[in-house]
Motif scaffolding. Structure first.
Motif, PDB file in Angstrom:
ATOM      1  N   GLY A  59     -13.121 100.001   3.085  1.00  0.00           N
ATOM      2  CA  GLY A  59     -12.455 100.512   3.273  1.00  0.00           C
ATOM      3  C   GLY A  59     -10.827  99.525   3.576  1.00  0.00           C
ATOM      4  O   GLY A  59      -9.892 100.181   4.553  1.00  0.00           O
ATOM      5  N   VAL A  60     -11.707  98.338   3.890  1.00  0.00           N
ATOM      6  CA  VAL A  60     -10.410  97.615   3.860  1.00  0.00           C
ATOM      7  C   VAL A  60      -9.052  97.104   3.605  1.00  0.00           C
ATOM      8  O   VAL A  60      -9.472  97.113   2.671  1.00  0.00           O
ATOM      9  CB  VAL A  60     -11.498  95.857   5.055  1.00  0.00           C
ATOM     10  N   SER A  61      -8.320  96.945   4.096  1.00  0.00           N
ATOM     11  CA  SER A  61      -7.215  96.141   3.533  1.00  0.00           C
ATOM     12  C   SER A  61      -6.666  95.304   3.396  1.00  0.00           C
ATOM     13  O   SER A  61      -6.178  94.299   2.885  1.00  0.00           O
ATOM     14  CB  SER A  61      -5.861  97.236   3.944  1.00  0.00           C
ATOM     15  N   LYS A  62      -7.708  94.733   4.196  1.00  0.00           N
ATOM     16  CA  LYS A  62      -7.455  92.924   4.542  1.00  0.00           C
ATOM     17  C   LYS A  62      -9.068  92.176   4.999  1.00  0.00           C
ATOM     18  O   LYS A  62      -9.626  93.055   6.034  1.00  0.00           O
ATOM     19  CB  LYS A  62      -6.586  91.560   6.024  1.00  0.00           C
ATOM     20  N   ILE A  63      -9.531  90.828   4.036  1.00  0.00           N
ATOM     21  CA  ILE A  63     -10.135  89.901   4.488  1.00  0.00           C
ATOM     22  C   ILE A  63      -9.845  88.573   4.491  1.00  0.00           C
ATOM     23  O   ILE A  63      -8.606  88.091   4.182  1.00  0.00           O
ATOM     24  CB  ILE A  63     -11.003  90.755   3.308  1.00  0.00           C
ATOM     25  N   LEU A  64     -10.354  88.326   6.004  1.00  0.00           N
ATOM     26  CA  LEU A  64     -10.520  86.933   5.969  1.00  0.00           C
ATOM     27  C   LEU A  64     -12.384  86.172   5.690  1.00  0.00           C
ATOM     28  O   LEU A  64     -13.096  87.292   6.378  1.00  0.00           O
ATOM     29  CB  LEU A  64     -10.364  86.886   7.696  1.00  0.00           C
ATOM     30  N   LEU A  65     -11.894  85.341   5.242  1.00  0.00           N
ATOM     31  CA  LEU A  65     -13.233  84.586   4.691  1.00  0.00           C
ATOM     32  C   LEU A  65     -13.221  83.463   5.328  1.00  0.00           C
ATOM     33  O   LEU A  65     -12.407  82.404   4.473  1.00  0.00           O
ATOM     34  CB  LEU A  65     -12.869  85.191   3.397  1.00  0.00           C
ATOM     35  N   GLY A  66     -14.656  83.104   6.044  1.00  0.00           N
ATOM     36  CA  GLY A  66     -14.438  81.599   6.551  1.00  0.00           C
ATOM     37  C   GLY A  66     -14.502  80.868   5.519  1.00  0.00           C
ATOM     38  O   GLY A  66     -15.985  81.589   5.335  1.00  0.00           O
ATOM     39  N   LEU A  67     -14.069  79.752   5.170  1.00  0.00           N
ATOM     40  CA  LEU A  67     -15.087  78.446   4.084  1.00  0.00           C
ATOM     41  C   LEU A  67     -15.294  77.332   4.761  1.00  0.00           C
ATOM     42  O   LEU A  67     -13.834  76.366   4.927  1.00  0.00           O
ATOM     43  CB  LEU A  67     -14.024  78.304   2.903  1.00  0.00           C
ATOM     44  N   GLY A  68     -16.855  77.273   5.381  1.00  0.00           N
ATOM     45  CA  GLY A  68     -16.916  76.129   6.179  1.00  0.00           C
ATOM     46  C   GLY A  68     -18.795  76.166   5.958  1.00  0.00           C
ATOM     47  O   GLY A  68     -19.347  76.720   6.073  1.00  0.00           O
ATOM     48  N   GLY A  69     -19.090  75.108   6.683  1.00  0.00           N
ATOM     49  CA  GLY A  69     -21.024  74.954   6.632  1.00  0.00           C
ATOM     50  C   GLY A  69     -21.165  76.313   5.496  1.00  0.00           C
ATOM     51  O   GLY A  69     -23.046  76.223   5.481  1.00  0.00           O
ATOM     52  N   SER A  70     -20.866  75.454   4.041  1.00  0.00           N
ATOM     53  CA  SER A  70     -21.257  76.017   3.172  1.00  0.00           C
ATOM     54  C   SER A  70     -22.641  75.022   2.284  1.00  0.00           C
ATOM     55  O   SER A  70     -23.162  73.898   2.326  1.00  0.00           O
ATOM     56  CB  SER A  70     -20.699  75.833   1.867  1.00  0.00           C
ATOM     57  N   SER A  71     -23.808  75.510   1.685  1.00  0.00           N
ATOM     58  CA  SER A  71     -25.163  74.817   0.989  1.00  0.00           C
ATOM     59  C   SER A  71     -25.156  74.746  -0.737  1.00  0.00           C
ATOM     60  O   SER A  71     -25.438  74.442  -1.139  1.00  0.00           O
ATOM     61  CB  SER A  71     -26.213  75.388   1.415  1.00  0.00           C
ATOM     62  N   THR A  72     -23.336  75.958  -0.824  1.00  0.00           N
ATOM     63  CA  THR A  72     -22.876  75.748  -2.346  1.00  0.00           C
ATOM     64  C   THR A  72     -22.541  74.978  -2.872  1.00  0.00           C
ATOM     65  O   THR A  72     -21.498  74.334  -2.406  1.00  0.00           O
ATOM     66  CB  THR A  72     -22.645  77.058  -2.817  1.00  0.00           C
ATOM     67  N   ASN A  73     -22.419  74.613  -4.354  1.00  0.00           N
ATOM     68  CA  ASN A  73     -20.988  73.404  -5.144  1.00  0.00           C
ATOM     69  C   ASN A  73     -20.860  74.353  -6.454  1.00  0.00           C
ATOM     70  O   ASN A  73     -20.613  73.911  -6.955  1.00  0.00           O
ATOM     71  CB  ASN A  73     -21.483  72.034  -4.731  1.00  0.00           C
ATOM     72  N   ASP A  74     -20.627  75.955  -6.265  1.00  0.00           N
ATOM     73  CA  ASP A  74     -20.577  76.398  -7.711  1.00  0.00           C
ATOM     74  C   ASP A  74     -18.652  77.229  -7.792  1.00  0.00           C
ATOM     75  O   ASP A  74     -18.597  77.515  -8.814  1.00  0.00           O
ATOM     76  CB  ASP A  74     -21.722  77.132  -7.864  1.00  0.00           C
ATOM     77  N   GLY A  75     -17.901  76.066  -7.302  1.00  0.00           N
ATOM     78  CA  GLY A  75     -16.839  76.865  -7.633  1.00  0.00           C
ATOM     79  C   GLY A  75     -16.618  78.584  -6.944  1.00  0.00           C
ATOM     80  O   GLY A  75     -15.281  78.858  -7.945  1.00  0.00           O
ATOM     81  N   GLY A  76     -17.074  79.453  -6.717  1.00  0.00           N
ATOM     82  CA  GLY A  76     -17.144  80.736  -6.095  1.00  0.00           C
ATOM     83  C   GLY A  76     -17.193  81.452  -7.341  1.00  0.00           C
ATOM     84  O   GLY A  76     -17.317  82.710  -7.158  1.00  0.00           O
ATOM     85  N   VAL A  77     -17.688  80.868  -8.502  1.00  0.00           N
ATOM     86  CA  VAL A  77     -18.519  81.409  -9.642  1.00  0.00           C
ATOM     87  C   VAL A  77     -19.568  82.688  -8.906  1.00  0.00           C
ATOM     88  O   VAL A  77     -19.298  83.800  -9.437  1.00  0.00           O
ATOM     89  CB  VAL A  77     -18.964  80.659 -10.679  1.00  0.00           C
ATOM     90  N   GLY A  78     -20.105  82.196  -8.673  1.00  0.00           N
ATOM     91  CA  GLY A  78     -21.389  83.863  -8.101  1.00  0.00           C
ATOM     92  C   GLY A  78     -20.734  84.338  -7.620  1.00  0.00           C
ATOM     93  O   GLY A  78     -20.980  85.779  -7.601  1.00  0.00           O
ATOM     94  N   MET A  79     -19.936  83.829  -6.168  1.00  0.00           N
ATOM     95  CA  MET A  79     -18.604  84.843  -5.564  1.00  0.00           C
ATOM     96  C   MET A  79     -18.194  86.191  -6.876  1.00  0.00           C
ATOM     97  O   MET A  79     -18.468  87.235  -6.241  1.00  0.00           O
ATOM     98  CB  MET A  79     -18.007  85.253  -4.948  1.00  0.00           C
ATOM     99  N   ALA A  80     -17.931  85.454  -7.433  1.00  0.00           N
ATOM    100  CA  ALA A  80     -16.588  86.015  -8.535  1.00  0.00           C
ATOM    101  C   ALA A  80     -18.022  87.217  -9.382  1.00  0.00           C
ATOM    102  O   ALA A  80     -17.948  88.473  -9.773  1.00  0.00           O
ATOM    103  CB  ALA A  80     -16.016  85.139  -9.455  1.00  0.00           C
ATOM    104  N   GLN A  81     -18.865  86.228  -9.424  1.00  0.00           N
ATOM    105  CA  GLN A  81     -20.068  87.723 -10.395  1.00  0.00           C
ATOM    106  C   GLN A  81     -20.434  88.370  -9.963  1.00  0.00           C
ATOM    107  O   GLN A  81     -20.725  89.891 -10.327  1.00  0.00           O
ATOM    108  CB  GLN A  81     -21.219  86.621 -10.874  1.00  0.00           C
ATOM    109  N   ALA A  82     -20.519  88.289  -8.207  1.00  0.00           N
ATOM    110  CA  ALA A  82     -21.365  89.741  -7.262  1.00  0.00           C
ATOM    111  C   ALA A  82     -20.003  90.793  -7.403  1.00  0.00           C
ATOM    112  O   ALA A  82     -20.742  92.260  -7.539  1.00  0.00           O
ATOM    113  CB  ALA A  82     -21.433  89.426  -5.855  1.00  0.00           C
ATOM    114  N   LEU A  83     -18.600  90.459  -7.912  1.00  0.00           N
ATOM    115  CA  LEU A  83     -17.251  91.782  -7.303  1.00  0.00           C
ATOM    116  C   LEU A  83     -16.967  92.211  -8.755  1.00  0.00           C
ATOM    117  O   LEU A  83     -16.155  92.719  -9.588  1.00  0.00           O
ATOM    118  CB  LEU A  83     -15.834  91.169  -6.976  1.00  0.00           C
ATOM    119  N   GLY A  84     -17.877  91.283  -9.952  1.00  0.00           N
ATOM    120  CA  GLY A  84     -17.551  92.378 -11.476  1.00  0.00           C
ATOM    121  C   GLY A  84     -17.035  91.318 -12.426  1.00  0.00           C
ATOM    122  O   GLY A  84     -17.274  91.074 -13.693  1.00  0.00           O
ATOM    123  N   GLY A  85     -16.699  89.349 -12.031  1.00  0.00           N
ATOM    124  CA  GLY A  85     -16.018  89.285 -13.119  1.00  0.00           C
ATOM    125  C   GLY A  85     -17.751  88.030 -13.882  1.00  0.00           C
ATOM    126  O   GLY A  85     -18.670  89.040 -13.377  1.00  0.00           O
TER     127      GLY A  85
END
Length: 375
Positions: A123-149
């Motif tokens: 039920g949160v209305s604000k999300i802080l997302l830390g962008l660092g320390g990644s092993s990925t290079n997918d442009g955030g596509v996977g994140m969007a797929q998990a959310l219905g994109g």
């Protein structure tokens, strides 16, 4: 009695920001027992962001089962600061240490989307997302797929996860993204200002450290360029060149384009949350640092943020690092008063990692003696 504020990042692969602060404190106290020391473990969007913010705000941690960078299930922790605010670090679900032994082409940010989904369920209305320390290079596509994109190939099938699947991308459909995202304030905490593509983009600058080979760089960058073009046709504008879009293998772009969020300096936001400015009011020295200090430190990294704040408060700054670049003179020109390496003799990388606690403590001892001498 002199007051020392320790406000460091983690030393990636060696010690958390909390451990760095504790080891420095032990060395400082051994050298100069009269010092008053305040520890403020920090992060700038990478690993340790959730812990730093939760500890500073007296929030609580939540563990959620999500997909790791290659799809295997892992337990990832995120934080809830209050009833309305969640903090997530992408490194918990798609971090460098989790994916480094697998092919970078198949690594996905899908688990990051699952963490966002979990926060929405709380039920949160604000999300802080830390962008660092990644092993990925997918442009955030996977994140969007998990959310219905949906990201379709020319035959109308969903592409496979990871930048490997982007070679088949033909259409971007964001109409089924979780409707709750339209009412949530989404903020990406970035530690870099790189665009998604081009000479300073995610693939060319950060790809090699994730395992992308020289001969793959042009091809993978072209795939992200195609993603940007197709996404622009869907959302109405090209967001690929926005500073920070290239953070976390392009996850910054995903926050902007797929979730309609915004990007901000990770260290600036976190320093506000922990109220570091107030802590510096009565400080005589501040010690900051990270695993390696080099030219990237000037581009939004944690030590630079701390140095700027300390400079405005007229507090001298000492930076500590596991390794230093050959030319660190520009950092002195930007407000650092002293930059110290924890390694004082030839060591292999593995030796330096293994001995990190002792090396950091010994560095704290040397700094303590220096302060004593100055006094």
């Amino acid at each position: 009695m002199k007051t020392i504020v320790i406000a460091t990042d983690s030393f990636k692969g060696s010690a958390s920001s909390q451990e760095v602060a504790e080891n420095l404190q032990r060395g400082l106290t051994a050298a100069n027992p009269s010092l008053k020391i305040k520890k403020v473990p920090l992060a700038d969007g990478g690993e340790g962001t959730v812990t730093a913010i939760v500890n500073a705000t007296k929030g609580h941690l939540i563990s959620t089962r999500v997909s790791g960078p290659t799809g295997s299930q892992i337990d990832a922790k995120w934080g809830q600061i209050d009833d309305q605010t969640a903090v997530i670090e992408m490194a918990a679900a798609a971090g460098y240490t989790q994916g480094q032994t697998t092919d970078v082409a198949v690594r996905s940010t899908y688990g990051v989307g699952e963490l966002i989904e979990a926060a929405l369920d709380h039920g949160v209305s604000k999300i802080l997302l830390g962008l660092g320390g990644s092993s990925t290079n997918d442009g955030g596509v996977g994140m969007a797929q998990a959310l219905g994109g949906h990201f379709y190939d020319r035959n109308g099938y969903e592409i496979s996860r990871g930048i490997g699947g982007l070679k088949d991308l033909d259409k971007v459909d964001l109409t089924q993204i979780d409707h709750r995202m339209s009412t949530v304030q989404m903020i990406g905490l970035s530690d870099v200002e790189n665009p998604l593509t081009g000479q300073l983009g995610a693939t060319r600058i950060f790809g090699p450290q994730k395992g992308i080979q020289d001969e793959q760089i042009a091809d993978f960058d072209a795939r992200l360029q195609r993603l940007a073009r197709l996404t622009a046709a869907t959302v109405g504008k090209d967001l690929s060149q926005v500073p920070g879009a290239g953070a976390a293998g392009g996850l910054g772009f995903g926050v902007l384009a797929f979730l309609k969020g915004k990007l901000t300096s990770g260290i600036d936001e976190i320093m506000k949350l922990v109220d570091l400015k107030a802590m510096l009011c009565d400080a005589d020295w501040v010690i900051t640092g990270e695993g390696r200090i080099d030219s990237q430190t000037l581009s939004g990294k944690l030590p630079m943020g701390v140095a700027k704040l300390a400079d405005s408060a007229k507090v001298p700054v000492i930076a500590v690092a596991g390794s230093l670049a050959a030319d660190i003179q520009p950092l002195y020109d930007q407000g650092f008063d002293l930059i110290v390496s924890t390694t004082t003799r030839p060591l292999t990388v593995q030796e330096a990692i293994h001995q990190a606690p002792q090396l950091i403590e010994q560095t704290g001892f040397r700094i303590g003696k220096l302060i004593q001498l100055i006094n």
